[in-house]
Design an enzyme around this catalytic site. Sequence first.
Site, PDB file in Angstrom:
ATOM      1  N   GLY A 226     -93.518 -55.078  51.632  1.00 39.67           N
ATOM      2  CA  GLY A 226     -92.330 -54.972  52.474  1.00 39.67           C
ATOM      3  C   GLY A 226     -92.539 -54.088  53.698  1.00 39.67           C
TER       4      GLY A 226
ATOM      5  N   SER B 223     -90.248 -47.303  41.703  1.00 40.08           N
ATOM      6  CA  SER B 223     -89.386 -46.761  42.757  1.00 40.08           C
ATOM      7  C   SER B 223     -90.249 -46.366  43.952  1.00 40.08           C
ATOM      8  CB  SER B 223     -88.606 -45.557  42.237  1.00 40.08           C
ATOM      9  OG  SER B 223     -89.506 -44.552  41.811  1.00 40.08           O
ATOM     10  N   VAL B 224     -91.072 -47.314  44.408  1.00 38.04           N
ATOM     11  CA  VAL B 224     -91.982 -47.023  45.523  1.00 38.04           C
ATOM     12  C   VAL B 224     -91.178 -46.673  46.781  1.00 38.04           C
ATOM     13  CG1 VAL B 224     -93.729 -47.988  47.071  1.00 38.04           C
ATOM     14  CG2 VAL B 224     -93.849 -48.440  44.611  1.00 38.04           C
TER      15      VAL B 224
ATOM     16  N   CYS C 249     -83.950 -54.746  48.186  1.00 36.01           N
ATOM     17  CA  CYS C 249     -84.750 -53.643  47.634  1.00 36.01           C
ATOM     18  C   CYS C 249     -83.825 -52.620  46.996  1.00 36.01           C
ATOM     19  CB  CYS C 249     -85.591 -52.969  48.708  1.00 36.01           C
ATOM     20  SG  CYS C 249     -86.489 -51.546  48.037  1.00 36.01           S
TER      21      CYS C 249
ATOM     22  N   ILE D 117     -86.095 -63.746  41.876  1.00 36.32           N
ATOM     23  CA  ILE D 117     -85.241 -62.597  42.089  1.00 36.32           C
ATOM     24  C   ILE D 117     -86.086 -61.375  42.476  1.00 36.32           C
ATOM     25  CG2 ILE D 117     -83.410 -63.301  40.516  1.00 36.32           C
ATOM     26  CD1 ILE D 117     -84.599 -61.481  38.361  1.00 36.32           C
TER      27      ILE D 117
ATOM     28  N   THR E 206     -86.242 -57.127  41.922  1.00 32.86           N
ATOM     29  CA  THR E 206     -86.200 -56.415  40.639  1.00 32.86           C
ATOM     30  C   THR E 206     -84.764 -56.101  40.220  1.00 32.86           C
ATOM     31  OG1 THR E 206     -86.463 -54.351  41.840  1.00 32.86           O
ATOM     32  CG2 THR E 206     -88.460 -55.356  40.931  1.00 32.86           C
TER      33      THR E 206
END
Lengths: 262, 304
Positions: free
Chosen positions: B47, B71-72, B130, B191, B193
């Site tokens: 992204g 949780s980047v 996101c 989808i 996450t």
Amino acid sequence: MPFQRNCRVIEVNQIANGLFSLVFDCSDIAGSTKAGQFVHISCGDGLLLRRPISVCDLDGSLVRIIFQVKGSGTSWLSERKQGEVIDVLGPLGKGFALDGSRLLLVGGGIGVPPLLMAARQASEQGKKVNALLGFADADKVILLPEFASACDWVEVSTENGSLGKHGYVTDLLISRLEANQNICDLILSCGPQAMLSRVAHIAKEHHMPCQVSLEQRMGCGIGACLVCSCGIKSPGGEGKSFARVCADGPVFSSREVIWDET
Amino acid sequence: MKPDLAVTFAGLEFKNPVTVASGTFGFGREYSNFFDLSQLGGICVKGLTLKAREGNPPPRIAETPMGILNSVGLQNPGVDEFIKTELPFLRRFNTRVIANISGNTVEEYSLMAEKLSDAAVDMLEVNISCPNIRAGGLAFGTNPKSASSVTKAVKAVSKVPVMVKLSPNVTDICEIALACEDAGADALSLINTILGMRIDIEAGRPVLKNITGGLSGPAIFPVALRMVWQVCKAVKIPVMGMGGISGAEDAIEMFFAGARLISVGTACFKDPYAPLKIRQGIEEYLSRKNKASLNDIRGKLITD
């Protein structure tokens, strides 16, 4: 260049309380691993993530790893039997740069094994190598004969005083450096975060170059997923960025690490 | 006869239906050490945002039963740096390059769409889903009006097909899907996450520093499949199905539900070769069933 290989298990032994040694056969991985690099091992069908484990030693096509049983993955790994096959990805990461001529290795607990390979490679290169190794308890002590054979001297501490000096390995480091500032020209360290942060501080106070091997929860292990980050100072600047422990590390210069961001 | 794996999607030819999912494959460099990226139908790149982003503080990953939470937080070098250093590398391979974009504002989305379609990526994947960043991202994807305005803005400037990536963290995904279709989207991907969390009970703290994260992996596959099936019935534009696909069987289920392309993500962490094995498995299935192409199974779910 990493390989994914199905590797035959040669032996698995419990070598201390909760600590296991596993040897597998893989000429591709053994032939290209440098000290401080790790392998990423698939621990059964039920677990989605591989487990990253530093390489401890090489012997021909044999690769030795040492790990602590912490959860279901390492528990599965400890139950492997001779002749079984494990799925291994490696070698991965950037290892130690054996730059100096007098190396002092500072290891704590499960951070001790990768330093053995550094000790062997450095002493083969004719460098002087010594080691300070700290453990929680005498029943967690590992690899002393191996370090003794690769180093000029090895000093041990335990947190409860059950073997060697009573206290932390960082206490040993301070007294060695205060006794003789020229005892080494490079420190290599691996161990728990709090210990590494302390080692980095001591090295800085003594103007000593120092490389640390960091641990972080990993995903892919090859640098694509960006989950295993640690805070790093931007080159020359005040800013910071996140580095990938798996691909940019696990070994970093202690001075580039931002210790409260790792 | 060998089945034909080629797929037409939003007017573009894909050599096969297997793509890799944004955020799990970086910009392809790392996986190119394992196989020739030209074997993939396409690559949805990590992204991108207008300016570089550091992402969230670690730990950023937690393992869950048959899943992982991450949780980047969209760590990336920014769209300009991507065009300068990463896109030329990806262009060396004969595969579709799909640029995934996230903005804080509608204007940021359209600025990025302009830059990337000028740089001749093959398709845009508009990330309105996101779960790991506060501004933008999911905020646009949970409301049909804002999903529509982002889609319109990107469509107004893009010279390449626009695919919108939908979030499962909504009450009615079809409502958002229809809003995007009405706004001119050429395709949908789903989808992203599912928002989740874990707690370390010894420490009494969340495992993730960010507290919550996005769940992926086989644990979410049935949810993903259900949503792909619902959306494929609701819209006319093509759908890329993803969410926990770990083997060819999962991919084939997605085709039956109506997906034209599929995307493999978390499965690569366990097996870097997973996308190639899935492609191979799809081909073997079609051969075994005497199907000439994916057209023979796509949307052919029997429900009576």
